[in-house]
Design an enzyme around this catalytic site. Structure first.
Site, short mmCIF file in Angstrom:
data_model
loop_
_atom_site.label_atom_id
_atom_site.label_comp_id
_atom_site.label_asym_id
_atom_site.label_seq_id
_atom_site.Cartn_x
_atom_site.Cartn_y
_atom_site.Cartn_z
N SER A 185 0.88 -1.17 0.00
CA SER A 185 0.00 0.00 0.00
C SER A 185 0.91 1.22 0.00
O SER A 185 2.10 1.11 0.31
CB SER A 185 -0.84 -0.03 1.29
OG SER A 185 -1.44 1.23 1.52
N TYR A 213 -2.24 -1.46 10.46
CA TYR A 213 -2.21 -1.59 8.99
C TYR A 213 -0.90 -1.02 8.45
O TYR A 213 -0.22 -1.65 7.63
CB TYR A 213 -3.41 -0.84 8.41
CG TYR A 213 -3.62 -1.00 6.93
CD1 TYR A 213 -4.33 -2.08 6.41
CD2 TYR A 213 -3.14 -0.05 6.02
CE1 TYR A 213 -4.55 -2.21 5.05
CE2 TYR A 213 -3.34 -0.18 4.66
CZ TYR A 213 -4.05 -1.27 4.17
OH TYR A 213 -4.25 -1.39 2.81
P1 NAD Z 1 -11.64 -6.16 0.17
O1 NAD Z 1 -12.15 -6.05 1.56
O2 NAD Z 1 -12.48 -5.72 -0.96
O3 NAD Z 1 -11.14 -7.64 -0.13
C1 NAD Z 1 -10.35 -8.33 0.79
C2 NAD Z 1 -10.63 -9.81 0.65
O4 NAD Z 1 -9.79 -10.49 1.58
C3 NAD Z 1 -12.08 -10.17 0.98
O5 NAD Z 1 -12.61 -10.98 -0.04
C4 NAD Z 1 -11.96 -10.92 2.31
O6 NAD Z 1 -12.95 -11.94 2.46
C5 NAD Z 1 -10.57 -11.50 2.20
N1 NAD Z 1 -9.98 -11.84 3.51
C6 NAD Z 1 -9.98 -11.12 4.64
N2 NAD Z 1 -9.37 -11.80 5.62
C7 NAD Z 1 -8.96 -12.97 5.08
C8 NAD Z 1 -8.27 -14.10 5.60
N3 NAD Z 1 -7.90 -14.17 6.89
N4 NAD Z 1 -8.00 -15.13 4.77
C9 NAD Z 1 -8.40 -15.08 3.46
N5 NAD Z 1 -9.07 -14.06 2.93
C10 NAD Z 1 -9.34 -13.01 3.74
O7 NAD Z 1 -10.27 -5.33 0.18
P2 NAD Z 1 -9.35 -4.79 -1.01
O8 NAD Z 1 -9.43 -3.31 -0.97
O9 NAD Z 1 -9.61 -5.52 -2.27
O10 NAD Z 1 -7.94 -5.19 -0.41
C11 NAD Z 1 -7.10 -6.19 -0.96
C12 NAD Z 1 -5.68 -5.87 -0.55
O11 NAD Z 1 -5.31 -4.61 -1.11
C13 NAD Z 1 -5.47 -5.76 0.94
O12 NAD Z 1 -4.22 -6.32 1.31
C14 NAD Z 1 -5.44 -4.26 1.16
O13 NAD Z 1 -4.71 -3.90 2.33
C15 NAD Z 1 -4.76 -3.81 -0.09
N6 NAD Z 1 -4.94 -2.41 -0.43
C16 NAD Z 1 -6.17 -1.90 -0.68
C17 NAD Z 1 -6.30 -0.55 -0.99
C18 NAD Z 1 -7.63 0.06 -1.28
O14 NAD Z 1 -7.69 1.29 -1.36
N7 NAD Z 1 -8.69 -0.70 -1.46
C19 NAD Z 1 -5.18 0.27 -1.03
C20 NAD Z 1 -3.93 -0.28 -0.76
C21 NAD Z 1 -3.81 -1.62 -0.46
#
Ligand code: NAD
Length: 260
Positions: free
Chosen positions: A142, A155
């Protein structure tokens, strides 16, 4: 197609960023294991991929459970005869100031990001080291792998930690033809982000519009969210890159929020 017959494990791929990468990889010819806590949602993602002519399997996986992660990788190898790409993407967020953050919430966030990434790394490397052609690890970092924001201590700490893991894998993996890189997105409108808009508004005492404009996108060059397509494109590029010239890197896609 850039990933013809490659096999990929993507954690947290039932929704959000992981799902977008899974769909993109499948369109590029990869066989994709959609691993998630939420099996029903993972199966829906797989059904969509198959409906579009792609190949995929759903795996029920809690990334913090060593036996489950190991079994998931074993199943991929048994069914598809190898593992070429593993993406540690599963993640959660928790909004709270440090002085009221509980130890349990701290540990929960670190467990999903760091323990989860370690377990995926460990299981993937054991297979990739057995393969002559090695493989490719991708970590979902991130902008918070590079800088901090208030209210997100576990985080931010976890995402910084992933950078160290990624770089270590790049060093240890090189002689086994394993590359490791990290994607560092800015804000992408997924459920993870949608949930924190009202939470941040309440914690900071400002409107939801102000959270988006003055907190999330304040330092971008154009006030724009990064998109799912942007991150899927980058994940494709990192996986398809042909040499170890690109390893141990963290690529930021954030509309200029963070410039390195
Ligand atoms: P999201 O909540 O849409 O999806 C996350 C997925 O992870 C969900 O399907 C959830 O069921 C699954 N999950 C959660 N805990 C879990 C576990 N213990 N085992 C297996 N699966 C699990 O979130 P997202 O925004 O798509 O995030 C995905 C990644 O991207 C994360 O690592 C997040 O930190 C990172 N990220 C997101 C953003 C953003 O702005 N959305 C920015 C930077 C980084």
């Amino acid at each position: 197609m850039q990933l013809t017959d490659k096999t990929a494990l993507i954690t947290g791929a039932a929704g959000g960023i992981g799902r977008a990468i899974a769909e993109r990889y499948a369109r590029e010819g990869a066989r994709v294991a959609v691993a998630d806590l939420d099996l029903a949602a993972a199966e829906a993602t797989v059904a969509e991929i198959r409906a579009n002519g792609g190949r995929a399997m759903a795996l029920a996986m809690d990334v913090t459970d060593e036996a489950v992660v190991d079994a998931g990788v074993e199943r991929i190898v048994a069914e598809w005869d190898g593992l070429d790409i593993a993406i540690a993407n599963a993640g959660i967020q928790h909004i709270a100031p440090l002085h009221s953050l509980t130890f349990a919430d701290w540990r929960k966030v670190l467990a999903v990001h760091l323990d989860g990434a370690f377990l995926v790394t460990s299981a993937a490397l054991r297979q990739m080291y057995r393969q002559e052609h090695g493989g490719c690890l991708i970590y979902m970092g991130s902008v918070h792998s590079k800088l901090a924001s208030p209210l997100k201590a576990p985080y931010v700490a976890a995402k910084h930690g992933l950078l160290g893991l990624c770089r270590t894998v790049a060093k240890e993996g090189a002689k086994h033809r394993v590359r490791a890189n990290m994607i560092c997105p800015g804000f992408v409108r997924t459920p993870l982000v949608e949930r924190q808009i009202p939470e941040q508004a309440a914690a900071l005492g400002i409107s939801e519009e102000a959270v988006i404009r003055d907190v999330m996108l304040k330092d971008t060059v154009d006030g724009e969210f990064t998109t799912l397509e942007d991150i899927a494109e980058l994940a494709l590029h990192l996986a398809a890159f042909p040499s170890a010239a690109l390893t141990g890197q963290s690529v930021v896609a954030s509309h200029g929020w963070y410039m390195q």
